[in-house]
Design an enzyme around this catalytic site. Structure first.
Site, PDB file in Angstrom:
ATOM      1  N   ASP A 147       0.796  -1.227   0.000  1.00  0.00           N
ATOM      2  CA  ASP A 147       0.000   0.000   0.000  1.00  0.00           C
ATOM      3  C   ASP A 147       0.827   1.274   0.000  1.00  0.00           C
ATOM      4  O   ASP A 147       0.364   2.313   0.444  1.00  0.00           O
ATOM      5  CB  ASP A 147      -0.993  -0.016   1.168  1.00  0.00           C
ATOM      6  CG  ASP A 147      -0.327  -0.358   2.478  1.00  0.00           C
ATOM      7  OD1 ASP A 147       0.911  -0.516   2.508  1.00  0.00           O
ATOM      8  OD2 ASP A 147      -1.038  -0.474   3.494  1.00  0.00           O
ATOM      9  N   ARG A 181       6.896  -6.718   9.566  1.00  0.00           N
ATOM     10  CA  ARG A 181       6.380  -7.228   8.296  1.00  0.00           C
ATOM     11  C   ARG A 181       7.449  -8.010   7.568  1.00  0.00           C
ATOM     12  O   ARG A 181       8.628  -7.708   7.696  1.00  0.00           O
ATOM     13  CB  ARG A 181       5.894  -6.064   7.430  1.00  0.00           C
ATOM     14  CG  ARG A 181       4.784  -5.241   8.065  1.00  0.00           C
ATOM     15  CD  ARG A 181       3.633  -6.064   8.529  1.00  0.00           C
ATOM     16  NE  ARG A 181       2.543  -5.205   8.973  1.00  0.00           N
ATOM     17  CZ  ARG A 181       1.505  -5.642   9.662  1.00  0.00           C
ATOM     18  NH1 ARG A 181       1.400  -6.902  10.017  1.00  0.00           N
ATOM     19  NH2 ARG A 181       0.547  -4.819  10.008  1.00  0.00           N
TER      20      ARG A 181
HETATM   21  N1  LIG Z   1       7.251  -6.439   2.953  1.00  0.00           N
HETATM   22  C1  LIG Z   1       6.193  -5.881   3.524  1.00  0.00           C
HETATM   23  N2  LIG Z   1       6.159  -4.555   3.721  1.00  0.00           N
HETATM   24  C2  LIG Z   1       5.097  -3.975   4.294  1.00  0.00           C
HETATM   25  C3  LIG Z   1       3.950  -4.726   4.661  1.00  0.00           C
HETATM   26  C4  LIG Z   1       4.017  -6.129   4.463  1.00  0.00           C
HETATM   27  O1  LIG Z   1       3.089  -6.870   4.801  1.00  0.00           O
HETATM   28  N3  LIG Z   1       5.140  -6.664   3.894  1.00  0.00           N
HETATM   29  N4  LIG Z   1       2.854  -4.106   5.193  1.00  0.00           N
HETATM   30  C5  LIG Z   1       2.733  -2.675   5.047  1.00  0.00           C
HETATM   31  C6  LIG Z   1       1.771  -2.176   6.035  1.00  0.00           C
HETATM   32  S1  LIG Z   1       0.134  -2.266   5.659  1.00  0.00           S
HETATM   33  C7  LIG Z   1       2.151  -1.648   7.190  1.00  0.00           C
HETATM   34  S2  LIG Z   1       0.982  -1.098   8.282  1.00  0.00           S
HETATM   35  C8  LIG Z   1       3.560  -1.463   7.506  1.00  0.00           C
HETATM   36  C9  LIG Z   1       3.878  -1.958   8.884  1.00  0.00           C
HETATM   37  O2  LIG Z   1       5.253  -2.035   9.058  1.00  0.00           O
HETATM   38  P1  LIG Z   1       5.975  -1.212  10.174  1.00  0.00           P
HETATM   39  O3  LIG Z   1       5.455   0.166  10.203  1.00  0.00           O
HETATM   40  O4  LIG Z   1       7.428  -1.317   9.983  1.00  0.00           O
HETATM   41  O5  LIG Z   1       5.438  -1.958  11.487  1.00  0.00           O
HETATM   42  P2  LIG Z   1       5.646  -3.435  12.005  1.00  0.00           P
HETATM   43  O6  LIG Z   1       6.397  -4.261  11.022  1.00  0.00           O
HETATM   44  O7  LIG Z   1       4.337  -3.931  12.426  1.00  0.00           O
HETATM   45  O8  LIG Z   1       6.535  -3.248  13.295  1.00  0.00           O
HETATM   46  C10 LIG Z   1       7.670  -2.420  13.236  1.00  0.00           C
HETATM   47  C11 LIG Z   1       8.362  -2.288  14.549  1.00  0.00           C
HETATM   48  O9  LIG Z   1       7.494  -1.993  15.647  1.00  0.00           O
HETATM   49  C12 LIG Z   1       8.120  -2.457  16.814  1.00  0.00           C
HETATM   50  N5  LIG Z   1       7.152  -2.484  17.926  1.00  0.00           N
HETATM   51  C13 LIG Z   1       6.425  -3.509  18.391  1.00  0.00           C
HETATM   52  N6  LIG Z   1       5.627  -3.107  19.409  1.00  0.00           N
HETATM   53  C14 LIG Z   1       5.869  -1.779  19.587  1.00  0.00           C
HETATM   54  C15 LIG Z   1       5.356  -0.785  20.482  1.00  0.00           C
HETATM   55  O10 LIG Z   1       4.476  -1.017  21.303  1.00  0.00           O
HETATM   56  N7  LIG Z   1       5.833   0.483  20.344  1.00  0.00           N
HETATM   57  C16 LIG Z   1       6.800   0.808  19.443  1.00  0.00           C
HETATM   58  N8  LIG Z   1       7.211   2.073  19.390  1.00  0.00           N
HETATM   59  N9  LIG Z   1       7.320  -0.118  18.594  1.00  0.00           N
HETATM   60  C17 LIG Z   1       6.837  -1.376  18.648  1.00  0.00           C
HETATM   61  C18 LIG Z   1       8.669  -3.798  16.391  1.00  0.00           C
HETATM   62  O11 LIG Z   1       9.755  -4.174  17.210  1.00  0.00           O
HETATM   63  C19 LIG Z   1       9.102  -3.539  14.945  1.00  0.00           C
HETATM   64  O12 LIG Z   1      10.489  -3.258  14.845  1.00  0.00           O
HETATM   65  O13 LIG Z   1       4.398  -2.165   6.621  1.00  0.00           O
HETATM   66  C20 LIG Z   1       4.077  -2.002   5.269  1.00  0.00           C
HETATM   67  N10 LIG Z   1       5.116  -2.638   4.528  1.00  0.00           N
HETATM   68  N1  LIG Z   2      -5.021  -9.707  12.823  1.00  0.00           N
HETATM   69  C1  LIG Z   2      -4.465  -8.692  12.149  1.00  0.00           C
HETATM   70  N2  LIG Z   2      -5.219  -7.932  11.377  1.00  0.00           N
HETATM   71  C2  LIG Z   2      -4.666  -6.926  10.641  1.00  0.00           C
HETATM   72  C3  LIG Z   2      -3.293  -6.625  10.745  1.00  0.00           C
HETATM   73  C4  LIG Z   2      -2.509  -7.440  11.607  1.00  0.00           C
HETATM   74  O1  LIG Z   2      -1.286  -7.242  11.754  1.00  0.00           O
HETATM   75  N3  LIG Z   2      -3.116  -8.456  12.280  1.00  0.00           N
HETATM   76  N4  LIG Z   2      -2.780  -5.587  10.004  1.00  0.00           N
HETATM   77  C5  LIG Z   2      -3.681  -4.549   9.593  1.00  0.00           C
HETATM   78  C6  LIG Z   2      -3.090  -3.683   8.590  1.00  0.00           C
HETATM   79  S1  LIG Z   2      -1.713  -2.814   9.073  1.00  0.00           S
HETATM   80  C7  LIG Z   2      -3.612  -3.540   7.348  1.00  0.00           C
HETATM   81  S2  LIG Z   2      -2.939  -2.383   6.267  1.00  0.00           S
HETATM   82  C8  LIG Z   2      -4.762  -4.338   6.886  1.00  0.00           C
HETATM   83  C9  LIG Z   2      -4.533  -4.861   5.477  1.00  0.00           C
HETATM   84  O2  LIG Z   2      -5.656  -5.448   5.001  1.00  0.00           O
HETATM   85  P1  LIG Z   2      -5.728  -5.784   3.436  1.00  0.00           P
HETATM   86  O3  LIG Z   2      -5.050  -4.716   2.632  1.00  0.00           O
HETATM   87  O4  LIG Z   2      -7.134  -6.068   3.115  1.00  0.00           O
HETATM   88  O5  LIG Z   2      -4.818  -7.084   3.291  1.00  0.00           O
HETATM   89  P2  LIG Z   2      -5.295  -8.594   3.307  1.00  0.00           P
HETATM   90  O6  LIG Z   2      -6.326  -8.828   4.325  1.00  0.00           O
HETATM   91  O7  LIG Z   2      -4.062  -9.410   3.326  1.00  0.00           O
HETATM   92  O8  LIG Z   2      -6.065  -8.818   1.943  1.00  0.00           O
HETATM   93  C10 LIG Z   2      -5.614  -8.520   0.728  1.00  0.00           C
HETATM   94  C11 LIG Z   2      -6.319  -9.500  -0.213  1.00  0.00           C
HETATM   95  O9  LIG Z   2      -6.602  -8.821  -1.403  1.00  0.00           O
HETATM   96  C12 LIG Z   2      -6.264  -9.615  -2.501  1.00  0.00           C
HETATM   97  N5  LIG Z   2      -5.864  -8.669  -3.534  1.00  0.00           N
HETATM   98  C13 LIG Z   2      -4.682  -8.035  -3.672  1.00  0.00           C
HETATM   99  N6  LIG Z   2      -4.714  -7.193  -4.707  1.00  0.00           N
HETATM  100  C14 LIG Z   2      -5.942  -7.298  -5.254  1.00  0.00           C
HETATM  101  C15 LIG Z   2      -6.575  -6.653  -6.367  1.00  0.00           C
HETATM  102  O10 LIG Z   2      -5.983  -5.844  -7.062  1.00  0.00           O
HETATM  103  N7  LIG Z   2      -7.860  -7.010  -6.608  1.00  0.00           N
HETATM  104  C16 LIG Z   2      -8.542  -7.903  -5.847  1.00  0.00           C
HETATM  105  N8  LIG Z   2      -9.805  -8.167  -6.147  1.00  0.00           N
HETATM  106  N9  LIG Z   2      -7.963  -8.524  -4.789  1.00  0.00           N
HETATM  107  C17 LIG Z   2      -6.689  -8.215  -4.499  1.00  0.00           C
HETATM  108  C18 LIG Z   2      -5.147 -10.522  -2.044  1.00  0.00           C
HETATM  109  O11 LIG Z   2      -5.198 -11.744  -2.738  1.00  0.00           O
HETATM  110  C19 LIG Z   2      -5.458 -10.690  -0.562  1.00  0.00           C
HETATM  111  O12 LIG Z   2      -6.163 -11.849  -0.294  1.00  0.00           O
HETATM  112  O13 LIG Z   2      -4.946  -5.440   7.748  1.00  0.00           O
HETATM  113  C20 LIG Z   2      -5.023  -5.057   9.098  1.00  0.00           C
HETATM  114  N10 LIG Z   2      -5.470  -6.194   9.843  1.00  0.00           N
HETATM  115  S1  SF4 Z   3       7.306  -1.480  -1.776  1.00  0.00           S
HETATM  116 FE1  SF4 Z   3       7.337  -3.202  -3.214  1.00  0.00          FE
HETATM  117  S2  SF4 Z   3       5.272  -4.080  -3.127  1.00  0.00           S
HETATM  118 FE2  SF4 Z   3       5.167  -2.051  -2.205  1.00  0.00          FE
HETATM  119  S3  SF4 Z   3       4.524  -0.730  -3.908  1.00  0.00           S
HETATM  120 FE3  SF4 Z   3       6.804  -0.679  -3.804  1.00  0.00          FE
HETATM  121  S4  SF4 Z   3       7.448  -2.254  -5.269  1.00  0.00           S
HETATM  122 FE4  SF4 Z   3       5.286  -2.647  -4.824  1.00  0.00          FE
HETATM  123 MO   LIG Z   4      -1.072  -1.433   7.360  1.00  0.00          MO
END
Ligand SMILES: Nc1nc2c(c(=O)[nH]1)N[C@H]1C(S)=C(S)[C@@H](COP(=O)(O)OP(=O)(O)OC[C@H]3O[C@@H](n4cnc5c(=O)[nH]c(N)nc54)[C@H](O)[C@@H]3O)O[C@H]1N2
Ligand SMILES: Nc1nc2c(c(=O)[nH]1)N[C@H]1C(S)=C(S)[C@@H](COP(=O)(O)OP(=O)(O)OC[C@H]3O[C@@H](n4cnc5c(=O)[nH]c(N)nc54)[C@H](O)[C@@H]3O)O[C@H]1N2
Ligand code: SF4
Ligand SMILES: [Mo]
Length: 729
Positions: free
Chosen positions: A13, A600
């Site tokens: 995202d 992550r």
């Molecule tokens: N490759 C990859 N990249 C991603 C994503 C992914 O699924 N895969 N997801 C994307 C999304 S939607 C999100 S929201 C971001 C999330 O990614 P980040 O913003 O980096 O968050 P997290 O990976 O959940 O955790 C990051 C840090 O929070 C620390 N932490 C744990 N508990 C606490 C606390 O209570 N306080 C503080 N200050 N730190 C704490 C952990 O030690 C860890 O180092 O990453 C994004 N980027």
């Molecule tokens: N328990 C728990 N819940 C969480 C979190 C957690 O750490 N723990 N993290 C939270 C965070 S930070 C975030 S950002 C949200 C993320 O929530 P979402 O962004 O909804 O991520 P996912 O639930 O993994 O669902 C993404 C789904 O969309 C499908 N998909 C991907 N791209 C496309 C597309 O272009 N079209 C269609 N039709 N489908 C697609 C993929 O196959 C996948 O199954 O979740 C939150 N919920």
């Molecule tokens: S960080 Fe990786 S997965 Fe996310 S938008 Fe950029 S190229 Fe795509």
């Molecule tokens: Mo997120």
């Protein structure tokens, strides 16, 4: 000659701009995704983007609409045409609405949907009369935007290019995680900007930081109180800004005075002197930024922590200045999603029915209502939905209504690009909710655990197979096109086909006068006098001339027109108008450790991508991170399968003993299931073993008071070997 398209990757995202080579075969699996060569945007790309074509050409991809023919969850499907599917869905949805009212229809949507639906999901629901839209953005950035608006009327974006100091509260961008932000932070550090990291673990960002504050999980709000105490006591704040542009400073200061550094040191576990040093660095380095972080979105004191971040930005004079945090506003010449969403069409009586708004109002219609006039005054629109995070229902309340029929029944549910079952707290509740539906439609690319419970799976196109426009859901005034590279395989389509198709079948056709995505994109761009095709050829990005300190001209979009350190909105909703610290929940000796969900994984976005061979090879199984001493006490070895148990349930993963993990803290990974496992055997392809949502509680003790976001950081747990587990499988 090789043809390239400029495309925005939405495999996560952060939406990097990439270059995609158009293949002679026209097949998505043959597309090569490369870094953009655009100098101004810099090259941002990660392994998820590079391997996306492999994912989209996977044999398990859903290519045709599927109708359930066996029991719900039995894995028996029949291929049907889009017309057959939409005819039946329209008829069954109409039946639910006739019987229970439009509010019995709920939708959960993800960021991929927000990026492609151009407001049409909310438009359809508003016209139909349902307020019950939910999303994962309720615990990731959407809710931050709602809280920020209560303090100063909008949600700012960091000016990484000019800032002198960056503060990461947990947020840990890496080369393969939020790559563009990782690169922006590195560039800032290269030109001398300071980096402060607040994280219990010595994360990758912490290793590169000038200061690292290893706080206890969940204590971020207390930490902010400590910083502000130092900044006020040592008079390091911007007095002129505070005097002219804030309200409630005296009350706010009295509250801050309840947090002497010794108390903060005790609450956070960080030495007082280190806290003071960080506060001074933030306040005196020049314009500084606290980028958005999901950590404070997912805590028991979330609203207070987010408000305190906002207060720090304000009192130090970093709002809407170069190098600080900038209010972009909406692009003036492009029809924004909020305009298309038609929130004004949802009758007052239906808004009042929005689930969960009575208890947890912040991001609901009820919470946003007091900002309506001020938003119009400053930003020109009464209804603005930033990051899709405003005017939402409360997820747990929606799932309870689906399960129990209270306070009224919800009987039809759509999941749009969202693996709902695994993406909220309390998976058992979500499962029971889904099992009690008359109609479930899942719009997906794969048969996820959520899709396995559907009545219909509708096949979605991918970001390489569609045209789109992106403004980061209203966060930025910068609009970027994303060009289609190949035609979607099979009968995969965009989400607009669902809404246009249903609207025409359900008597709402006149409000959806477009028949293709491109027609809607042309409409959005009509004030620029360009078609989408022309726009996408001509512009890598398009934005209005930046203007700083806009508030001097317009005031802030709050009821007082100022930064509300004491919030009139929260007070009117019956909450403490000042940020506060809430202790607890009480410790339970059965659960001696604390877990957080996060860190992550490079290879996957959230619950997705585990079917992509090259990525799965790098990272085959879920892993807990544990300190050496906790592993020893729990009697588990590195590499062995173990369980983390909370009061709600348990989850399984392999133990990874990591020296950087603080004692007493366990990291639980998000989003694991095994797509290679057959469906229909009751395991939901491993979700019942591996999904973290099983152990994330959503009872009031584990929820923030104002928004009701669940605590994912800092829940009491224990770690145990599988053999000793009570009721082990
Ligand atoms: N490759 C990859 N990249 C991603 C994503 C992914 O699924 N895969 N997801 C994307 C999304 S939607 C999100 S929201 C971001 C999330 O990614 P980040 O913003 O980096 O968050 P997290 O990976 O959940 O955790 C990051 C840090 O929070 C620390 N932490 C744990 N508990 C606490 C606390 O209570 N306080 C503080 N200050 N730190 C704490 C952990 O030690 C860890 O180092 O990453 C994004 N980027
Ligand atoms: N328990 C728990 N819940 C969480 C979190 C957690 O750490 N723990 N993290 C939270 C965070 S930070 C975030 S950002 C949200 C993320 O929530 P979402 O962004 O909804 O991520 P996912 O639930 O993994 O669902 C993404 C789904 O969309 C499908 N998909 C991907 N791209 C496309 C597309 O272009 N079209 C269609 N039709 N489908 C697609 C993929 O196959 C996948 O199954 O979740 C939150 N919920
Ligand atoms: S960080 Fe990786 S997965 Fe996310 S938008 Fe950029 S190229 Fe795509
Ligand atoms: Mo997120």
């Amino acid at each position: 000659m090789t043809e390239f398209k400029r495309t925005l990757c939405t495999s996560c995202d952060v939406f990097c701009q990439v270059r995609a080579e158009v293949p002679a075969s026209g097949q998505v699996g043959d597309v090569h995704v490369k870094a953009s060569d655009n100098k101004q945007w810099r090259a941002n790309i990660c392994i998820k983007g590079v391997h996306a074509p492999q994912g989209f050409s996977h044999p398990n991809r859903v290519l045709y609409p599927l109708r359930r023919i066996g029991e719900r969850g039995s894995g028996q499907w029949q291929q049907v045409s889009w017309d057959e599917a939409l005819d039946d869905i329209a008829s069954r949805l109409s039946k639910v609405i006739d019987k229970y009212g439009p509010e019995a229809f709920a939708v959960s949507a993800s960021s991929s949907n927000l990026q492609t639906d151009h407001g049409m999901t909310r438009r359809f629901m508003n016209l139909l009369g349902s307020p019950n839209w939910i999303s994962g953005v309720s615990l990731c950035m959407g809710n931050t935007s709602a809280v920020n608006r209560m303090v100063y009327g909008w949600y700012p974006y960091p000016d990484y290019n000019q800032t002198q100091c960056i503060v990461l509260f947990g947020h840990d961008p890496k080369p393969h995680s939020w790559t563009s932000i990782y690169n922006a932070i590195r560039r800032a550090q290269d030109r001398g900007a300071k980096l402060i990291v607040v994280d219990p673990r010595k994360s990758e960002s912490a290793q590169r930081a000038d200061l690292w504050l290893p706080l206890k999980p969940g204590s971020d709000a207390a930490m902010c109180f400590g910083w502000i105490k130092v900044i006020l006591d040592e008079e390091l704040y911007d007095k002129d800004f505070v005097a002219r542009w804030t309200v409630g400073f005296d009350d706010f200061k009295r509250r801050v005075d309840e947090f002497p550094l010794e108390r903060v040191a005790q609450l956070t576990g960080v030495p007082a002197e280190l806290i003071a040093q960080a506060a001074r660095m933030y306040a005196t380095s020049g314009p500084a930024v606290i980028p958005w972080t999901p950590i404070t979105d997912q805590q028991r004191n979330s609203t207070s922590a987010i408000r305190l971040h906002s207060a720090l930005r304000a009192i130090c004079g970093y709002l809407d200045v170069p190098g600080g945090e900038v209010f972009h506003g909406l692009h003036p010449d492009i029809i924004c999603e909020s305009e298309l969403e038609l929130h004004e069409e949802l009758p007052e009586a239906k808004r009042a029915l929005q689930l969960g708004a009575d208890q947890y109002p912040v991001f609901t219609h009820r919470g946003m209502e007091p900002l309506r006039q001020a938003t119009k005054r400053v930003w020109g629109r009464e209804w603005t939905n930033l990051i899709g995070g405003n005017y939402m229902a409360h997820p747990s309340a929606v799932f309870r209504a689906m399960r129990d029929g209270m306070p009224y029944p919800v009987k039809a549910f759509f999941a749009l690009g969202n693996n709902v079952l695994m993406s909220y707290a309390n998976m058992r509740q979500t499962y029971d909710a889904m099992m009690n539906q008359d109609l479930i439609v899942v719009f997906e690319q794969f048969r996820t655990p959520t899709a396995q419970l559907a009545d219909y799976i509708l096949p979605g196109d991918s970001w390489l197979e569609r045209n789109a426009l992106n403004d980061s859901q209203g966060w930025l005034s910068i609009v970027r096109p994303s060009q289609k590279v190949v035609e979607p395989p099979g009968e995969c389509r965009g989400v607009l086909d669902i809404w246009f198709g249903l609207a025409h079948r359900m008597g709402l056709g006149e409000h959806f006068p477009w028949s293709t995505t491109e027609e809607l994109l042309d409409y959005r761009l009509k004030r620029l006098g360009m078609t989408y095709e022309e726009f996408a050829e001509k512009h890598v990005y398009h934005f209005p001339k930046p203007e700083f300190k806009k508030y001097e001209r317009t005031g802030f979009a709050t009821p007082s027109g100022k930064v509300e350190l004491r919030s009139s909105v929260l007070e009117s909703l019956g909450f403490d108008p000042l940020p506060y610290w809430r202790d607890g929940p009480p410790r339970d000796e059965r659960f001696p450790l604390t877990m957080f969900i996060g860190v992550r994984e490079d290879e996957y976005f959230q619950t997705g991508h585990r079917h992509i061979g090259k990525l799965r090879k790098r990272n085959a199984e879920p892993r807990f991170f544990v300190s050496p001493s906790d592993a020893e006490v729990a009697g588990v070895e590195h590499g062995e399968w173990a369980e983390v148990v909370t009061a709600l349930g348990k989850v399984k993963a392999r133990v990874e003993v990591r020296p950087e993990m603080p004692t007493g803290v366990v990291r639980v990974p998000h989003g694991w299931w095994q797509p290679e496992r057959a469906e229909g055997d009751g395991s939901l392809s491993g979700a019942w073993e591996f999904a973290d949502a099983q152990i994330c509680p959503d009872d009031p003790d584990h929820m923030d008071l104002e928004q009701g976001v669940p605590q994912f950081k800092g829940v009491a747990c224990r770690l145990q070997a599988i053999e000793n587990a009570e009721g082990a499988k």
